[in-house]
Structures are given as C-alpha cells and as structure tokens.
Design an enzyme around this catalytic site. Structure first.
Site, mmCIF file in Angstrom:
data_model
loop_
_atom_site.group_PDB
_atom_site.id
_atom_site.type_symbol
_atom_site.label_atom_id
_atom_site.label_comp_id
_atom_site.label_asym_id
_atom_site.label_seq_id
_atom_site.Cartn_x
_atom_site.Cartn_y
_atom_site.Cartn_z
ATOM 1 N N SER A 166 39.373 23.499 -120.181
ATOM 2 C CA SER A 166 40.163 24.617 -120.700
ATOM 3 C C SER A 166 40.771 25.363 -119.527
ATOM 4 C CB SER A 166 39.270 25.566 -121.498
ATOM 5 O OG SER A 166 39.932 26.786 -121.768
ATOM 6 N N TYR A 179 32.096 31.070 -121.808
ATOM 7 C CA TYR A 179 32.905 29.886 -122.127
ATOM 8 C C TYR A 179 33.585 29.350 -120.871
ATOM 9 C CZ TYR A 179 36.492 26.969 -124.330
ATOM 10 O OH TYR A 179 37.307 25.911 -124.689
#
Length: 268
Positions: A166, A179
């Site tokens: 990501s 995250y």
C-alpha cells in the site's frame, strides 16, 4: 546499511496490462472472496490457471467458483479449488502448504492479498487487540504463508510471488500507523525474500494497488465518492503480468495507479 522506503529508478509500464498465458499454472490467492482478490482469482482462472482461492467467507468463494466454472464452460480454461480459511489460523496456513504439495507437488504463483485495515486513529488510541489483529493478518500470516509455500514455489520452473502492499507504507500519514507499519514490513519481507532467491527462477515483488473501490477503502474514507476510484477488476488486471512466466523483475514494487515499476534507494 538500511534502505529507505522512498523509491527511485521508475520506469513506465504499458498503458494497458498484458494477459499472460497461465495455462497449467497453479496459483494461491488469499482474500479471494471479495474486492481485488476476487478479481485476481477470477482473471487468473480465465487466463488458464488452477486457482486455490483462500478466504474466510464461504459465500463469496462459492460465487467466485460459479463465475470461474461459467467461464471455463465457455472457454475450456481455468478451474478453482476453494479453501475456506481464516488467516488468523496459523496452523491452517501450514496445512495449506502440505495440501498443495500432496495434490500438485509444486506452486507456480502466490498472491498474498488478504489484509485488514484496523482503525484510523491516533497511534496512542489504538487498542492492543486491534493492533495485534492488524499485525497477525497483514504481517504474521504473510510470513507463515511464505514459510508454508516457499519450498513449493522453488519447485516451479517460474515461481512468482506477489505480496500486496500500500502507498500507506511510505506516506507516514497521521492516524494510519498500524496499517502502514504492517505494509512496510510486508515490503521488507518481499525484498529480503527476493534477495534470497535472486539466482533462482522465483521472482518476488510487492504490488501497490492505490486507492480502489473496495469495502476497505470505504471504511478508511467514508466520505469519499467511490465512483471516482478504479473498480477492483481494473486494478486486479495489473497483477496478472506479475504472475507471467516471462517476468524478470524481482525485489521491486509495481504501482497500479501509476502503471509503473519502482525501486528503492538508500536514505538521504
């Protein structure tokens, strides 16, 4: 000497993704019951692969299987084996590798796609159980999966491993710490694994999908208009070239939104 997650040495890819011939290839795709993983599995099967579709949600897996069977009836290409598995079940991940070995004796493609967001919150406000779940699903299960299938990928004539990352791994954005940290660690796995296997026919890369019209994105950005984002099927199409036996890239990241490969650099 350490390396920075910042990247240089970018190069443009094709304007549209190529579809490799995956006939006879065996692929494990995690998080295959919805979102990007669903379409990766569907498109790999359409390209000829036998997809081992792994996810918690049985209904989503069954829907995927119906789609793959319908396409196979039209084209004669592709098949699926469904594996309902919660990736928090670490021993279950170990059994997955054994089952693949018993049936096929090798693995050609791994797509470690499954992941969870956790919460968007100040780092000091994140509850321990939330942090631990993010790390267990995004990081520990990825390591366990690598450990389980690495010997099988080495048996392939052209093993391909794709670990979902990501842009959050590099942004250092407020409120995204758990995250982001999990995805930065996944990229470290990919780079180290690629270096370990650099003289083998196994290529290991990370894939950054960018903002995509998924349930996870809606959870993170509830006020965003999803129609402004690419559909997960569009993003999934860029994963397929990374599974091609003709691929030579390893230890890099492919950014789907920018349609390019990027590399790492040492810190300033």
């Amino acid at each position: 000497m350490t390396t920075s997650p910042d990247k240089v040495d970018s190069e443009e890819a094709a304007a549209t993704p190529s579809v490799p011939d995956l006939t006879g290839r065996v692929a494990v795709v995690t998080g295959a019951s919805r979102g990007i993983g669903y379409f990766i599995a569907k498109q790999m099967a359409a390209a000829g692969a036998h997809v081992i579709a792994v996810a918690r949600t049985v209904g989503g897996l069954e829907e995927l299987d119906d789609e793959i069977k319908a396409e196979a009836a039209r084209t004669g290409k592709g098949a699926a084996t469904l594996v309902p598995l919660d990736l928090a079940d670490m021993e279950g991940i170990d059994r997955l590798g054994g089952a693949v070995n018993d049936r096929w004796g090798k693995l050609d493609i791994l797509v470690a796609n499954a992941g969870v967001l956790g919460v968007i919150a100040p780092i000091g406000h994140v509850e321990a159980k939330t942090f631990e779940k993010v790390m267990a699903i995004n990081l520990t299960s990825t390591w366990r999966l690598i450990r389980s299938v690495d010997p099988l990928l080495r048996k392939s004539d052209a093993g391909r491993a794709i670990l979902m990352s990501s842009g959050a791994a590099h942004a250092g954005r407020a409120f995204w710490a758990p995250y982001a940290a999990s995805k930065a660690a996944v990229e470290a796995f990919a780079r180290s694994w690629a270096d370990e296997t650099r003289n083998m026919p196994l290529c290991v890369n990370a894939f950054d999908p960018g903002a995509t019209r998924t349930a996870m994105r809606a959870q993170a950005m509830p006020g965003e208009d999803p129609e402004t984002l690419p559909h997960p099927s569009e993003v999934a199409a860029w994963v397929l070239p990374l599974a091609s036996p003709a691929l030579t890239e390893t230890g890099r990241i492919f950014q789907a939104r920018q349609k390019r490969w990027v590399s790492y650099r040492l810190p300033d």
